[in-house]
Design a protein around this motif. Structure first.
Motif, mmCIF file in Angstrom:
data_model
loop_
_atom_site.group_PDB
_atom_site.id
_atom_site.type_symbol
_atom_site.label_atom_id
_atom_site.label_comp_id
_atom_site.label_asym_id
_atom_site.label_seq_id
_atom_site.Cartn_x
_atom_site.Cartn_y
_atom_site.Cartn_z
ATOM 1 N N UNK A 6 0.829 -1.203 0.000
ATOM 2 C CA UNK A 6 0.000 0.000 0.000
ATOM 3 C C UNK A 6 0.864 1.254 0.000
ATOM 4 N N UNK A 7 1.954 1.224 0.752
ATOM 5 C CA UNK A 7 2.863 2.363 0.831
ATOM 6 C C UNK A 7 4.166 1.896 1.471
ATOM 7 N N UNK A 8 5.109 2.828 1.633
ATOM 8 C CA UNK A 8 6.416 2.480 2.201
ATOM 9 C C UNK A 8 6.295 1.991 3.637
ATOM 10 N N UNK A 9 5.326 2.552 4.388
ATOM 11 C CA UNK A 9 5.156 2.135 5.784
ATOM 12 C C UNK A 9 4.698 0.681 5.856
ATOM 13 N N UNK A 10 3.801 0.296 4.942
ATOM 14 C CA UNK A 10 3.339 -1.098 4.879
ATOM 15 C C UNK A 10 4.510 -2.031 4.576
#
Length: 242
Positions: free
Chosen positions: A214-218
């Motif tokens: 979903x994004x870099x944090x995921x």
């Protein structure tokens, strides 16, 4: 306290869809579990691998896919075998942790120091180091699923239809074949794809999106769960190639 606490990761890593190798200094890590079989070899001395229930000290230790663990070592070579790979089938990983015999580690170490590695070169030498000779035949249905998974992140219903099973039966069958839930295996495959994008020069954020996160944090959360530390700490001083 883990003997590697406070030590950083340094070295080089090579990764492909079915196989990965790390060579260098093992650093700090929390409890984690890979969705691939891991064989870690101490290059200068024996190493200790612990699970919440046991520990094994030896020159080389095999950690079965899906087993939570930590490694206490300094200079190591770690080989990661995808649970659906031919090498994993030849390994016959059974126990959560087990000391294993290895040979000619120096040859693989020298190969990893050379530029322009090919997957075939690494695969052949890994099989030699781990004494893997005869590869059991793969269930043709599993081969079909593997091809589909590597082509795209298909859902369970699609994969079940490919092998003429109900989605529920497919989930049980996949665990029987691989020892891993489909969701866990797909998470690992997605992470490997992201690492290949990073090796090709993409940023962490670009690699995360390209691999389906979903994004870099995921991506970072998944990386920490599977490797026991955040990707910046893991890759900051590790040269990654594919």
């Amino acid at each position: 306290m883990n003997a590697t606490q406070g030590i950083g990761w340094r070295g080089k890593a090579w990764i492909s869809p079915g196989l990965g190798v790390f060579l260098g200094q093992a650093g700090s890590q929390d409890w984690h579990c890979h969705m691939a079989h891991q064989i870690t070899i101490g290059l200068t001395t024996n190493l200790t691998v612990s699970t919440p229930d046991m520990s094994v000290t030896a020159r080389a230790v095999c950690i079965r896919a899906g087993v939570a663990h930590r490694v206490e070592a300094v200079e190591v070579m770690s080989i990661y075998l995808d649970a659906l790979s031919a090498e994993a089938r030849a390994l016959h990983a059974g126990a959560d942790l087990a000391a294993v015999e290895v040979q000619d580690v120096a040859a693989l170490q020298a190969l990893l120091e050379t530029p322009d590695l090919t997957a075939q070169d690494v695969q052949q030498l890994v099989c030699h180091v781990l004494n893997l000779s005869v590869t059991p035949a793969i269930d043709p249905r599993l081969q079909t699923v593997l091809v589909a998974l590597r082509a795209s992140m298909h859902g369970r219903q699609y994969l079940a239809r490919l092998v003429h099973l109900s989605p529920t039966r497919f989930s049980h069958w996949f665990v029987e074949q691989t020892g891993l839930p489909l969701r866990s295996y797909r998470k690992w495959s997605r992470l490997v794809a992201a690492l290949q994008h990073i090796a090709a020069g993409r940023s962490l954020t670009e690699a995360a999106h390209a691999a389906g996160f979903a994004d870099a944090a995921h991506f970072s959360r998944t990386f920490r769960n599977l490797f026991g530390l955040d990707p910046t700490s893991a890759l900051g001083h590790v040269s990654l190639s594919s």
